[in-house]
Design a protein around this motif. Structure first.
Motif, PDB file in Angstrom:
ATOM      1  N   THR A 137      11.869  46.632 -21.566  1.00 58.07           N
ATOM      2  CA  THR A 137      12.086  46.169 -22.922  1.00 58.07           C
ATOM      3  C   THR A 137      12.677  44.776 -22.941  1.00 58.07           C
ATOM      4  O   THR A 137      13.561  44.438 -22.177  1.00 58.07           O
ATOM      5  CB  THR A 137      13.032  47.129 -23.649  1.00 58.07           C
ATOM      6  N   GLY A 138      12.211  43.979 -23.852  1.00 56.15           N
ATOM      7  CA  GLY A 138      12.677  42.611 -23.963  1.00 56.15           C
ATOM      8  C   GLY A 138      11.771  41.629 -23.268  1.00 56.15           C
ATOM      9  O   GLY A 138      11.822  40.435 -23.529  1.00 56.15           O
ATOM     10  N   SER A 139      10.923  42.092 -22.340  1.00 57.41           N
ATOM     11  CA  SER A 139       9.994  41.199 -21.666  1.00 57.41           C
ATOM     12  C   SER A 139       8.912  40.766 -22.634  1.00 57.41           C
ATOM     13  O   SER A 139       8.416  41.564 -23.422  1.00 57.41           O
ATOM     14  CB  SER A 139       9.358  41.908 -20.470  1.00 57.41           C
ATOM     15  N   PRO A 140       8.510  39.491 -22.594  1.00 53.85           N
ATOM     16  CA  PRO A 140       7.431  39.049 -23.478  1.00 53.85           C
ATOM     17  C   PRO A 140       6.065  39.586 -23.070  1.00 53.85           C
ATOM     18  O   PRO A 140       5.103  39.430 -23.812  1.00 53.85           O
ATOM     19  CB  PRO A 140       7.499  37.520 -23.355  1.00 53.85           C
ATOM     20  N   LYS A 141       5.962  40.208 -21.909  1.00 56.06           N
ATOM     21  CA  LYS A 141       4.685  40.772 -21.480  1.00 56.06           C
ATOM     22  C   LYS A 141       4.513  42.136 -22.138  1.00 56.06           C
ATOM     23  O   LYS A 141       5.289  43.056 -21.903  1.00 56.06           O
ATOM     24  CB  LYS A 141       4.635  40.903 -19.957  1.00 56.06           C
ATOM     25  N   ALA A 332      -0.594  41.053 -23.365  1.00 56.91           N
ATOM     26  CA  ALA A 332      -0.264  39.900 -24.195  1.00 56.91           C
ATOM     27  C   ALA A 332       0.949  39.212 -23.589  1.00 56.91           C
ATOM     28  O   ALA A 332       1.921  39.872 -23.225  1.00 56.91           O
ATOM     29  CB  ALA A 332       0.031  40.316 -25.637  1.00 56.91           C
ATOM     30  N   GLN A 333       0.860  37.899 -23.471  1.00 54.82           N
ATOM     31  CA  GLN A 333       1.986  37.110 -22.969  1.00 54.82           C
ATOM     32  C   GLN A 333       2.608  36.260 -24.064  1.00 54.82           C
ATOM     33  O   GLN A 333       3.755  35.829 -23.950  1.00 54.82           O
ATOM     34  CB  GLN A 333       1.516  36.187 -21.831  1.00 54.82           C
ATOM     35  N   ASP A 334       1.839  35.993 -25.135  1.00 54.19           N
ATOM     36  CA  ASP A 334       2.329  35.186 -26.248  1.00 54.19           C
ATOM     37  C   ASP A 334       1.493  35.518 -27.480  1.00 54.19           C
ATOM     38  O   ASP A 334       0.497  36.248 -27.395  1.00 54.19           O
ATOM     39  CB  ASP A 334       2.259  33.687 -25.909  1.00 54.19           C
ATOM     40  N   PRO A 335       1.872  34.997 -28.666  1.00 50.11           N
ATOM     41  CA  PRO A 335       1.171  35.365 -29.902  1.00 50.11           C
ATOM     42  C   PRO A 335      -0.325  35.065 -29.885  1.00 50.11           C
ATOM     43  O   PRO A 335      -1.106  35.785 -30.526  1.00 50.11           O
ATOM     44  CB  PRO A 335       1.895  34.536 -30.964  1.00 50.11           C
ATOM     45  N   ALA A 336      -0.739  34.035 -29.176  1.00 48.37           N
ATOM     46  CA  ALA A 336      -2.172  33.704 -29.147  1.00 48.37           C
ATOM     47  C   ALA A 336      -2.997  34.841 -28.565  1.00 48.37           C
ATOM     48  O   ALA A 336      -4.166  35.029 -28.933  1.00 48.37           O
ATOM     49  CB  ALA A 336      -2.391  32.424 -28.347  1.00 48.37           C
ATOM     50  N   ASP A 337      -2.398  35.649 -27.677  1.00 43.69           N
ATOM     51  CA  ASP A 337      -3.133  36.742 -27.048  1.00 43.69           C
ATOM     52  C   ASP A 337      -3.428  37.881 -28.017  1.00 43.69           C
ATOM     53  O   ASP A 337      -4.241  38.763 -27.711  1.00 43.69           O
ATOM     54  CB  ASP A 337      -2.347  37.286 -25.854  1.00 43.69           C
ATOM     55  N   LEU A 338      -2.794  37.891 -29.182  1.00 45.36           N
ATOM     56  CA  LEU A 338      -3.024  38.965 -30.148  1.00 45.36           C
ATOM     57  C   LEU A 338      -4.411  38.876 -30.771  1.00 45.36           C
ATOM     58  O   LEU A 338      -4.864  39.833 -31.408  1.00 45.36           O
ATOM     59  CB  LEU A 338      -1.944  38.949 -31.235  1.00 45.36           C
ATOM     60  N   THR A 525      14.748  37.908 -19.604  1.00 41.90           N
ATOM     61  CA  THR A 525      13.367  37.851 -19.128  1.00 41.90           C
ATOM     62  C   THR A 525      13.316  38.282 -17.667  1.00 41.90           C
ATOM     63  O   THR A 525      14.094  37.795 -16.855  1.00 41.90           O
ATOM     64  CB  THR A 525      12.814  36.422 -19.261  1.00 41.90           C
ATOM     65  N   PRO A 526      12.412  39.218 -17.307  1.00 46.08           N
ATOM     66  CA  PRO A 526      12.315  39.639 -15.899  1.00 46.08           C
ATOM     67  C   PRO A 526      12.019  38.473 -14.971  1.00 46.08           C
ATOM     68  O   PRO A 526      11.368  37.495 -15.359  1.00 46.08           O
ATOM     69  CB  PRO A 526      11.154  40.638 -15.913  1.00 46.08           C
ATOM     70  N   VAL A 527      12.487  38.599 -13.755  1.00 46.12           N
ATOM     71  CA  VAL A 527      12.297  37.549 -12.751  1.00 46.12           C
ATOM     72  C   VAL A 527      10.829  37.174 -12.620  1.00 46.12           C
ATOM     73  O   VAL A 527      10.478  35.996 -12.520  1.00 46.12           O
ATOM     74  CB  VAL A 527      12.863  38.019 -11.393  1.00 46.12           C
ATOM     75  N   ARG A 528       9.957  38.186 -12.632  1.00 44.39           N
ATOM     76  CA  ARG A 528       8.537  37.915 -12.429  1.00 44.39           C
ATOM     77  C   ARG A 528       7.954  37.020 -13.529  1.00 44.39           C
ATOM     78  O   ARG A 528       6.936  36.375 -13.331  1.00 44.39           O
ATOM     79  CB  ARG A 528       7.751  39.221 -12.369  1.00 44.39           C
TER      80      ARG A 528
END
Length: 863
Positions: A137-141, A332-338, A525-528
């Motif tokens: 949770t909290g990861s943008p991925k 999805a990594q960012d809003p454009a991926d939606l 944000t996770p390290v990866r």
């Protein structure tokens, strides 16, 4: 921007009313029929509007969360589920995806925060749900799921579990976790009931509710079964219980066999299941009648799904690949991926598996669970199986230097290491076996393999780069060095690793140098996902640091310079604002009791170095008393200003922290802060203003006179939109002037507050970046030691006195860090491995190496 002309609903959410008066939601105090639930869902859907929008839902275990979820799905709005009890994760996802609407817990129906009319996003027609990957949770991925994914998986689960309208499932898992969500979806699809509760399975009230409401099933993760053993579940009288489902990680075969036998004896079925967020929830299940005979298998594909086995070069087993209508659209990594459609046709699980003669699938390892040592490829899963054959419960981890095994109980580590070296074919010196009382575990109950690796002494680093010369591949090393955590994993975050505001300074400066940038939510944000950007050309004259870091460094320099009388610029009270900001930022997430323990430990990191330094000052000079050493001068010391008031700042900071830590330990305050984060902070501001304006009856206790500034900093951390920032800015402009009797001092505090509210980063000369970070990190220690350093140096020169004070403070800070790290390593050797802490539902969040518990840091270190 594209607006979809039609809102396509998810069928089970839009068709609630067809089940009529059947009970839909049962709680301790009420029963809500499907018709009544449908009415509430329709009302909420009407508030969301007819234009398709991105909805972020702050999920908790209450009815309003369920209503908000179903309203978004029935209205055709893509919904992003986030944990309502983790403000940092909510803030991270809000910043990353900029939702059009935010739904928060609000009682009967969710509170709706409309961030804009309409939408600014292009949303693919098939998109229905967004979930964080594997509980991180909290990861943008995020995982992108379609309407077909949700309905198909719910139908498959309902089919193989045989869910009937008469069934009632207790909600033992969070809604934002795919396993918990699948329970809701599959039961609503069949018109079955949900016994809605946030109680843990170790709470007797849970089982009382379970019996009273006629619950027929509940969901469990591996750690849940440890809790069930503690409460004597196997002998409980649960007349309506029909099945127990298990997923979220591998349950040991002997436990599967034991619990399956218990179920057979007590009249209920155990369904062992296998799945992933990327498959909406489930991919396989083990038929209950096969569990005792084949306890190590994941079973057969769910209805509509299929497996195949793809060979993996250089490995003896094949990778398990899943296909079915429940496979996600993609990530999805960012809003454009939606706006993207389907990018994934099948799911490569990363698990190595085989198919038994009976047609069952068995997972035998992970592609990532191999290490290469001394030229040999070592299967860590096989190492664990070798030891299991010897009757030893163990966990194996490794890197390019050594194989590390944690063996539970009282084994002979030397003998086991020799046996393993012989069995695997490794040099004896490459095998390390450590005896532990219990295997170290993550918050989800899974083995914490990074912690296992950390049990052995660290291997010598290969050409370790000096601090400040890092490259993009050094994120894990930086966090390991700054936080003294050798167990940093790809899914860890700065906050989950125990970072606080002092370590935040050091980490942020080094990471920004390594990566070329830092996102606003890097600490959660996770390290990866901390990826580098193209590096700016060398010789850049100006660097940009976070505003809080720059203000802390500048403020402590001004404090020392003012006391030395080099110049007068009073900034101590601005540090209380920063203290409140950091307390809210790092300290208010996670479950109440574990959070309290961390807060108390962090308070100790303030008190211990302060008391130690003041004790030395008391022994060396006649300026201080035992009241100073005990941090009680503010209560029992002289009323007029003397040298005994030198440490007033530390005392007030400790008093305020003790008060807010005690307050947040109270259940109703904890719930109120989670539900109304900004409102709670503003309420504290109001309480502080009673003291600021001297409105408290003289006979009553009143808050410390700096408390309102601490609370204002807290409110700054809780601002999410322009309107909230304007409100906090107005409060600062109205409350600060007139308090100090000095226009310059008041303007300094107001200016600092406004910078924190509106300006995320400030420019500093590039050459001073590291010095600024040191001073910000060492600000408390500078404050402590400067009273001893500068007096004898005034005769030399005031500038010398200031510089020496700052340098001595940084040195004392470095010393305390080294002492704390040494004590931490000593304690880790004495108590190597503590089991995870259950979540609010009594279970643990399955996550691929991610602690499910706290995305929070210990209490902020002092300034």
């Amino acid at each position: 921007m594209t607006v979809q002309p039609e809102l396509a609903p998810v069928s089970f959410a839009a068709g609630l009313a067809r089940h009529g008066d059947r009970p839909a939601v049962l709680t301790a105090g009420s029963v809500l029929s499907y018709a009544e639930l449908a009415e509430r869902v329709e009302q909420c859907a009407a508030r969301l509007g007819t234009e398709r929008r991105l909805v972020l839902l702050a999920a908790d275990g209450e009815l309003d969360t369920l209503v908000g979820y179903l309203a978004a799905l029935s209205g055709g709005h893509p919904v992003l589920l986030a944990p309502g009890d983790k403000p940092a994760a909510l803030a991270s996802l809000t910043a990353a995806y900029d939702p059009d609407v935010v739904l928060r817990p609000g009682g009967r129906t969710p509170l709706l925060e409309e961030r804009r009319p309409g939408t600014r996003h292009e949303l693919h027609p098939d998109l229905a749900l967004l979930l964080s990957t594997s509980g991180s949770t909290g990861s943008p991925k995020l995982v992108r799921l379609s309407r077909e994914n949700l309905v198909a998986n719910a139908e498959s689960i309902a089919q193989y579990l045989g869910i009937r309208p008469e069934d009632r499932a207790a909600t033992t898992l969070p809604l934002h976790y795919c396993y918990g969500l699948s329970v809701v979806n599959s039961h609503l699809l069949r018109g079955a009931g949900l016994v809605l509760t946030g109680l843990s399975v170790v709470d007797p009230c849970f089982w009382e509710l379970f019996r009273d409401r006629g619950a027929t099933s509940f969901a469990a993760v591996p750690y849940t079964f440890e809790l069930l053993e503690r409460v004597g579940f196997a002998e409980m009288d649960l007349p309506h219980l029909r099945c127990v489902t298990q997923a979220g990680g591998r349950l040991a075969p002997e436990q599967v066999r034991s619990w399956a036998a218990t179920g057979r004896r007590r009249g209920w079925d155990l369904f062992v299941m296998y799945g992933a967020t990327e498959a909406t929830a489930r991919m396989a299940y083990l038929p209950p009648d096969l569990a005792e005979a084949h306890p190590g298998c994941i079973g057969v594909p769910i209805p509509g799904g299929s497996f195949r086995l793809d060979p993996v070069p250089d490995l003896p087993h094949a990778e398990l690949v899943y296909s079915g209508p429940n496979v996600m659209l993609g990530y999805a990594q960012d809003p454009a991926d939606l706006a993207l459609g389907r990018e994934v046709e099948e799911l490569r699980t990363g698990d190595l598996a085989r198919r038994t003669p009976e047609g069952l699938y068995e997972v035998v390892g992970r592609r990532s669970r191999f290490v290469k040592l001394a030229g040999l490829r070592v299967d860590l899963g096989q190492v664990e199986r070798i030891l299991a054959g010897l009757g030893v419960t163990a966990a194996a981890a490794g890197d390019d230097e050594r194989l590390v095994v944690a063996a539970a109980g009282e084994p002979d580590p030397g003998l086991l290491a020799k046996v393993l070296a012989d069995e695997v074919g490794l040099p004896r010196g490459a095998v390390v076996v450590e005896a532990v009382d219990e295997l170290p575990r993550l918050g989800n109950g899974k083995v914490d393999y990074p912690a296992v690796l950390a049990l052995a002494p660290a291997a010598p680093p290969a050409a370790s780069a000096p601090a400040g010369t890092e490259g993009p591949g050094d994120v894990r090393r930086i966090l390991a060095e700054v936080l003294d955590r050798p167990d940093v994993g790809e899914d860890d975050t700065f906050v989950s690793l125990g970072g606080d505001s002092l370590s935040y300074v050091a980490a942020s400066v080094r990471l920004e140098r390594a990566l070329g940038h830092l996102p606003p939510d890097w600490h959660v944000t996770p390290v990866r996902d901390l990826a580098p950007r193209p590096r700016a050309r060398r010789g850049r004259a100006v660097a940009r640091l976070e505003t809080g870091i720059v203000l802390r460094a500048a403020a402590i320099v001004c404090v020392v310079a003012t006391h030395v009388e080099l110049f007068t610029f009073q900034t101590a009270h601005l540090l209380f604002v920063l203290a409140g900001l950091n307390f809210a930022r790092f300290q208010l997430g996670g479950e109440r009791r574990p959070r309290l323990r961390r807060q108390l430990r962090s308070l100790g990191r303030i008190v211990v170095p302060s008391v130690a330094l003041i004790l030395v000052a008391h022994l060396l000079t006649d300026d201080y008393t035992w009241a100073n050493v005990a941090l009680l001068n503010g209560m029992v010391g002289p009323q007029h200003l003397t040298s005994q008031w030198h440490f007033w700042f530390v005392e007030m900071l400790v008093y305020v922290l003790v008060a807010v830590i005690a307050l947040m330990a109270v259940p109703w305050a904890d719930r109120a802060e989670r539900r109304f984060p900004l409102g709670f902070a503003l309420a504290l501001v109001g309480i502080g203003l009673l003291s600021r304006y001297d409105l408290v009856d003289p006979g009553l206790p009143k808050p410390a006179p700096v408390f309102w500034l601490f609370a204002l900093g807290w409110a700054v951390a809780r601002c999410r939109g322009t309107a909230e920032r304007v409100l906090v800015s107005v409060l600062a402009l109205l409350s600060v002037p007139g308090y100090f009797g000095s226009t310059l001092r008041e303007a300094t505090v107001v200016a600092g507050l406004l910078l924190l509210v509106w300006v995320p980063r400030l420019p500093v000369p590039a050459g001073l970046r590291r010095v600024t970070a040191w001073l910000a990190g060492a600000s408390l220690h500078v404050y402590l030691v400067h009273w001893l350093v500068y007096p004898p140096l005034l005769a030399v020169h005031p500038v010398v006195a200031v510089v020496a004070s700052l340098a001595a403070g940084v040195a004392y800070w470095a010393l305390t860090l080294r002492v704390a790290a040494a004590l931490g390593r000593w304690w880790a050797r004495r108590a190597p491995g503590r089991p995870g802490v259950p979540d609010a539902g009594g279970a643990e969040h399955p996550a691929a190496g991610t602690p499910a518990g706290e995305l929070t840091a210990p209490a902020q270190a002092p300034r």
